[in-house]
Design an enzyme around this catalytic site. Structure first.
Site, PDB file in Angstrom:
ATOM      1  N   THR A 254      61.884  80.708  28.382  1.00  0.00           N
ATOM      2  CA  THR A 254      60.629  81.458  28.500  1.00  0.00           C
ATOM      3  C   THR A 254      60.833  82.961  28.333  1.00  0.00           C
ATOM      4  OG1 THR A 254      61.043  81.396  30.869  1.00  0.00           O
ATOM      5  CG2 THR A 254      59.468  79.800  30.000  1.00  0.00           C
TER       6      THR A 254
ATOM      7  N   SER B 217      58.931  78.468  35.937  1.00  0.00           N
ATOM      8  CA  SER B 217      58.377  77.998  34.656  1.00  0.00           C
ATOM      9  C   SER B 217      58.405  76.491  34.501  1.00  0.00           C
ATOM     10  CB  SER B 217      59.172  78.612  33.503  1.00  0.00           C
ATOM     11  OG  SER B 217      59.102  80.003  33.550  1.00  0.00           O
TER      12      SER B 217
ATOM     13  N   ARG C   8      82.078  88.040  27.497  1.00  0.00           N
ATOM     14  CA  ARG C   8      82.434  88.670  26.220  1.00  0.00           C
ATOM     15  C   ARG C   8      83.853  89.207  26.147  1.00  0.00           C
ATOM     16  NH1 ARG C   8      76.952  92.083  25.682  1.00  0.00           N
ATOM     17  NH2 ARG C   8      75.566  90.346  25.128  1.00  0.00           N
TER      18      ARG C   8
ATOM     19  N   CYS D 231      73.485  93.258  21.297  1.00  0.00           N
ATOM     20  CA  CYS D 231      72.640  93.452  20.114  1.00  0.00           C
ATOM     21  C   CYS D 231      73.014  94.704  19.306  1.00  0.00           C
ATOM     22  CB  CYS D 231      71.166  93.506  20.509  1.00  0.00           C
ATOM     23  SG  CYS D 231      70.857  94.310  22.089  1.00  0.00           S
TER      24      CYS D 231
ATOM     25  N   GLN E  90      67.076 102.262  20.969  1.00  0.00           N
ATOM     26  CA  GLN E  90      66.925 100.839  21.249  1.00  0.00           C
ATOM     27  C   GLN E  90      65.526 100.460  21.727  1.00  0.00           C
ATOM     28  OE1 GLN E  90      71.448 100.589  22.876  1.00  0.00           O
ATOM     29  NE2 GLN E  90      70.220  98.802  23.388  1.00  0.00           N
TER      30      GLN E  90
ATOM     31  N   GLY F 219      64.926  94.360  24.241  1.00  0.00           N
ATOM     32  CA  GLY F 219      66.291  94.086  24.681  1.00  0.00           C
ATOM     33  C   GLY F 219      66.392  93.949  26.190  1.00  0.00           C
TER      34      GLY F 219
ATOM     35  N   ARG G   1      67.011 104.457  25.015  1.00  0.00           N
ATOM     36  CA  ARG G   1      65.839 103.575  24.926  1.00  0.00           C
ATOM     37  C   ARG G   1      64.662 104.392  24.415  1.00  0.00           C
ATOM     38  NH1 ARG G   1      66.342  98.309  25.797  1.00  0.00           N
ATOM     39  NH2 ARG G   1      67.122  98.624  27.909  1.00  0.00           N
TER      40      ARG G   1
ATOM     41  N   HIS H 127      66.102  97.593  16.806  1.00  0.00           N
ATOM     42  CA  HIS H 127      66.996  98.681  17.231  1.00  0.00           C
ATOM     43  C   HIS H 127      67.378  99.517  15.999  1.00  0.00           C
ATOM     44  CE1 HIS H 127      67.329  96.994  21.130  1.00  0.00           C
ATOM     45  NE2 HIS H 127      68.597  96.623  21.151  1.00  0.00           N
TER      46      HIS H 127
HETATM   47  O1  25A Z   1      70.485  89.481  34.774  1.00  0.00           O
HETATM   48  P1  25A Z   1      70.661  90.412  33.641  1.00  0.00           P
HETATM   49  O2  25A Z   1      72.001  90.260  32.928  1.00  0.00           O
HETATM   50  O3  25A Z   1      70.371  91.867  33.994  1.00  0.00           O
HETATM   51  O4  25A Z   1      69.599  90.015  32.530  1.00  0.00           O
HETATM   52  C1  25A Z   1      68.364  90.653  32.400  1.00  0.00           C
HETATM   53  C2  25A Z   1      67.465  89.985  31.440  1.00  0.00           C
HETATM   54  O5  25A Z   1      67.849  90.293  30.106  1.00  0.00           O
HETATM   55  C3  25A Z   1      67.314  89.282  29.235  1.00  0.00           C
HETATM   56  C4  25A Z   1      66.672  88.244  30.095  1.00  0.00           C
HETATM   57  O6  25A Z   1      65.278  88.583  30.317  1.00  0.00           O
HETATM   58  C5  25A Z   1      67.433  88.483  31.405  1.00  0.00           C
HETATM   59  O7  25A Z   1      66.753  87.913  32.462  1.00  0.00           O
HETATM   60  N1  25A Z   1      68.440  88.884  28.423  1.00  0.00           N
HETATM   61  C6  25A Z   1      69.494  88.101  28.637  1.00  0.00           C
HETATM   62  N2  25A Z   1      70.325  88.123  27.620  1.00  0.00           N
HETATM   63  C7  25A Z   1      69.798  88.945  26.714  1.00  0.00           C
HETATM   64  C8  25A Z   1      70.174  89.427  25.420  1.00  0.00           C
HETATM   65  N3  25A Z   1      71.301  89.076  24.820  1.00  0.00           N
HETATM   66  C9  25A Z   1      68.591  89.428  27.232  1.00  0.00           C
HETATM   67  N4  25A Z   1      67.814  90.263  26.571  1.00  0.00           N
HETATM   68  C10 25A Z   1      68.205  90.677  25.374  1.00  0.00           C
HETATM   69  N5  25A Z   1      69.346  90.278  24.804  1.00  0.00           N
HETATM   70  P2  25A Z   1      64.051  87.765  29.707  1.00  0.00           P
HETATM   71  O8  25A Z   1      62.874  88.182  30.485  1.00  0.00           O
HETATM   72  O9  25A Z   1      63.977  87.896  28.237  1.00  0.00           O
HETATM   73  O10 25A Z   1      64.386  86.249  29.975  1.00  0.00           O
HETATM   74  C11 25A Z   1      64.621  85.775  31.221  1.00  0.00           C
HETATM   75  C12 25A Z   1      64.813  84.255  31.056  1.00  0.00           C
HETATM   76  O11 25A Z   1      65.713  83.831  32.060  1.00  0.00           O
HETATM   77  C13 25A Z   1      65.060  82.823  32.859  1.00  0.00           C
HETATM   78  N6  25A Z   1      65.555  82.836  34.215  1.00  0.00           N
HETATM   79  C14 25A Z   1      65.506  83.831  35.104  1.00  0.00           C
HETATM   80  N7  25A Z   1      66.051  83.461  36.260  1.00  0.00           N
HETATM   81  C15 25A Z   1      66.419  82.173  36.113  1.00  0.00           C
HETATM   82  C16 25A Z   1      66.117  81.765  34.798  1.00  0.00           C
HETATM   83  N8  25A Z   1      66.356  80.538  34.346  1.00  0.00           N
HETATM   84  C17 25A Z   1      66.923  79.668  35.198  1.00  0.00           C
HETATM   85  N9  25A Z   1      67.251  79.960  36.461  1.00  0.00           N
HETATM   86  C18 25A Z   1      67.009  81.174  36.964  1.00  0.00           C
HETATM   87  N10 25A Z   1      67.324  81.476  38.234  1.00  0.00           N
HETATM   88  C19 25A Z   1      63.611  83.198  32.785  1.00  0.00           C
HETATM   89  O12 25A Z   1      62.767  82.151  33.108  1.00  0.00           O
HETATM   90  C20 25A Z   1      63.501  83.574  31.315  1.00  0.00           C
HETATM   91  O13 25A Z   1      63.417  82.454  30.517  1.00  0.00           O
HETATM   92  P3  25A Z   1      61.659  82.378  34.268  1.00  0.00           P
HETATM   93  O14 25A Z   1      61.059  81.027  34.491  1.00  0.00           O
HETATM   94  O15 25A Z   1      62.274  83.031  35.445  1.00  0.00           O
HETATM   95  O16 25A Z   1      60.644  83.401  33.689  1.00  0.00           O
HETATM   96  C21 25A Z   1      59.515  82.961  33.051  1.00  0.00           C
HETATM   97  C22 25A Z   1      58.304  83.860  33.462  1.00  0.00           C
HETATM   98  O17 25A Z   1      58.436  84.366  34.799  1.00  0.00           O
HETATM   99  C23 25A Z   1      58.086  85.764  34.849  1.00  0.00           C
HETATM  100  N11 25A Z   1      58.981  86.357  35.827  1.00  0.00           N
HETATM  101  C24 25A Z   1      60.219  86.804  35.579  1.00  0.00           C
HETATM  102  N12 25A Z   1      60.766  87.300  36.708  1.00  0.00           N
HETATM  103  C25 25A Z   1      59.819  87.171  37.693  1.00  0.00           C
HETATM  104  C26 25A Z   1      58.682  86.550  37.138  1.00  0.00           C
HETATM  105  N13 25A Z   1      57.617  86.257  37.862  1.00  0.00           N
HETATM  106  C27 25A Z   1      57.622  86.560  39.161  1.00  0.00           C
HETATM  107  N14 25A Z   1      58.662  87.156  39.770  1.00  0.00           N
HETATM  108  C28 25A Z   1      59.780  87.463  39.072  1.00  0.00           C
HETATM  109  N15 25A Z   1      60.830  88.043  39.686  1.00  0.00           N
HETATM  110  C29 25A Z   1      58.269  86.247  33.471  1.00  0.00           C
HETATM  111  O18 25A Z   1      57.294  87.205  33.170  1.00  0.00           O
HETATM  112  C30 25A Z   1      58.138  85.042  32.598  1.00  0.00           C
HETATM  113  O19 25A Z   1      56.839  84.999  32.045  1.00  0.00           O
HETATM  114  O1  L14 Z   2      74.379  93.016  26.823  1.00  0.00           O
HETATM  115  O2  L14 Z   2      68.585  96.389  27.805  1.00  0.00           O
HETATM  116  O3  L14 Z   2      73.346  91.738  25.433  1.00  0.00           O
HETATM  117  O4  L14 Z   2      68.435  96.537  25.651  1.00  0.00           O
HETATM  118  C1  L14 Z   2      71.314  93.468  25.472  1.00  0.00           C
HETATM  119  C2  L14 Z   2      70.040  94.206  25.688  1.00  0.00           C
HETATM  120  C3  L14 Z   2      72.104  94.211  27.706  1.00  0.00           C
HETATM  121  C4  L14 Z   2      70.817  94.953  27.881  1.00  0.00           C
HETATM  122  C5  L14 Z   2      73.343  92.575  26.323  1.00  0.00           C
HETATM  123  C6  L14 Z   2      68.990  96.147  26.695  1.00  0.00           C
HETATM  124  C7  L14 Z   2      71.989  93.087  26.747  1.00  0.00           C
HETATM  125  C8  L14 Z   2      70.288  95.393  26.551  1.00  0.00           C
END
Ligand code: 25A
Ligand code: L14
Length: 349
Positions: free
Chosen positions: A11, A40, A99, A128, A155, A159, A244, A251
């Site tokens: 999602t 979700s 990584r 990215c 950026q 992201g 950003r 980007h």
């Molecule tokens: O933890 P990090 O490393 O800091 O990662 C930060 C975020 O970066 C994105 C991704 O965000 C991640 O959560 N990301 C990761 N890799 C990336 C990359 N290479 C990257 N972005 C760019 N390049 P995202 O918002 O794009 O996606 C998040 C996804 O992760 C699912 N998820 C979260 N916690 C989870 C989980 N899945 C399984 N178990 C868990 N514990 C998340 O699903 C989404 O698919 P979701 O169900 O949590 O979210 C769906 C809807 O819920 C809303 N929402 C999000 N957070 C909250 C919330 N609603 C209420 N409260 C919240 N705290 C969202 O709006 C969404 O519609």
């Molecule tokens: O390391 O916030 O792949 O734009 C890429 C997106 C880290 C955060 C990663 C961002 C992410 C970054």
């Protein structure tokens, strides 16, 4: 017989694009399983015209899965990728968690597909900003050698995830309706958690991720360390400034390089860039042609232009590099890794 593929974080901003890339992949697919958090579970998303029900991610989610694409943050990958590997799946992980692990290949298929064969069940998808820079610089490195890279990024907010995009939309709307820019509500950017937040609308923030060693941010360190690992050369000098900007996707990067060979011209660099797979040369100053973020959207390629010599250093060159961060920077590179592994006989049923 095709493969069973799971998308973890289905999602999210990247997860949605992974589903799109899987719809067009050459990888034979039997089933797609969509996994996200409990928030979700039960909702549906479309795959090839079919409604798929999202399931909650648990350690038992991976029975029968051949390939698992992870993009739900580093903590989720740390916790669940080992379970996926144990169940027999190949994990392609979008987060930074694995990584720099020496046992985990870090792969941009156009650049170092050969590293895939050393895998132990997990393949890391690079950052990215690193990915698009690697595609632009690898042809130059191969032809002329590379001794130094200095990059500044511009950026996009996608992201940082779906919630960050939503935050920028609201800020832009509030700003247009008269809220003073420094009073716009900010709860997510520049980075999550309990850190300070600043508005991005009509702004530029010289911070992506948290601050780390020597006052470089973690995003900047990722570009430095991942470049050396992917190019398999610790001697390349690399420094980055990651910024950003209020762009939703795509980007852009201003890159300064120094080559090793003498006598290289800007035309030589344009020639090798034009011939490299996955790279498109858009460089015609007379007609104002150069890469733009808005033109990169939906495209799998990386775009390069504004290639010109440095005015003082005969081995120095400047270029401008653009790509869709959610595609080549994340979802496409991951699916491309799966396609490459299949082609190389590294994915088996
Ligand atoms: O933890 P990090 O490393 O800091 O990662 C930060 C975020 O970066 C994105 C991704 O965000 C991640 O959560 N990301 C990761 N890799 C990336 C990359 N290479 C990257 N972005 C760019 N390049 P995202 O918002 O794009 O996606 C998040 C996804 O992760 C699912 N998820 C979260 N916690 C989870 C989980 N899945 C399984 N178990 C868990 N514990 C998340 O699903 C989404 O698919 P979701 O169900 O949590 O979210 C769906 C809807 O819920 C809303 N929402 C999000 N957070 C909250 C919330 N609603 C209420 N409260 C919240 N705290 C969202 O709006 C969404 O519609
Ligand atoms: O390391 O916030 O792949 O734009 C890429 C997106 C880290 C955060 C990663 C961002 C992410 C970054």
């Amino acid at each position: 017989m095709g493969f069973n593929v799971a998308v973890v974080g289905a999602t999210g901003a990247v997860g949605g694009k992974m589903i799109e890339m899987l719809e067009g992949t050459t990888l034979p697919i039997d089933n797609v399983k969509l996994l996200a958090s409990a928030r979700s579970a039960g909702k549906t998303l479309e795959f090839k015209g079919e409604e798929l029900v999202i399931e909650e991610l648990t350690e038992d989610s991976f029975t029968g899965i051949d390939v698992a694409l992870f993009s739900a943050g580093g903590g989720i990958s740390a916790k669940f990728a080992p379970a996926a590997v144990k169940a027999g799946a190949i994990v392609i992980d979008n987060t930074s968690h694995f990584r720099m692990d020496p046992n985990t290949p870090l792969v941009v298929p156009e650049v170092n597909a050969h590293a895939l064969k050393g895998h132990n069940g997990i393949i890391a998808n690079p950052n990215c900003s690193t990915i698009q820079m690697m595609v632009a610089l690898e042809p130059i490195r191969r032809a002329f050698g590379l001794s130094r890279i200095i990059v500044s990024t511009y950026q996009a907010v996608s992201g940082a995830g779906a919630q960050a995009m939503e935050e920028l939309k609201i800020q832009l709307k509030d700003a247009i309706h008269g809220t003073p820019l420094n009073e716009l509500e900010a709860n997510i950017l520049p980075c999550g958690g309990d850190k300070k937040h600043y508005p991005l609308a009509f702004n530029a923030l010289a911070q992506i991720d948290v601050f780390a060693e020597d006052d470089y941010t973690y995003e900047e360190w990722k570009m430095v360390n991942e470049t050396k690992k992917i190019m398999e050369d610790d001697s390349i000098k690399v420094a980055a400034t990651c910024v950003r900007v209020p762009v939703f996707s795509g980007h852009s990067e201003s890159i300064y390089i120094e080559v090793e060979k003498d006598g290289v011209t800007a035309d030589d660099i344009k020639r090798v860039c034009a011939d490299f797979p996955g790279l498109v040369l858009e460089d015609d100053p007379a007609n104002q042609i150069y890469p733009q973020a808005i033109n990169s959207l939906g495209r799998k390629e990386t775009f390069v232009g504004r290639i010109r010599r440095d005015l003082d250093d005969p081995k120095g060159f400047h270029l401008w590099c653009v790509s869709d961060n959610l595609l080549k920077g994340a979802a496409w590179n991951s699916v491309q890794i799966a396609e490459q592994m299949y082609q190389d006989g590294l994915l088996k049923k």
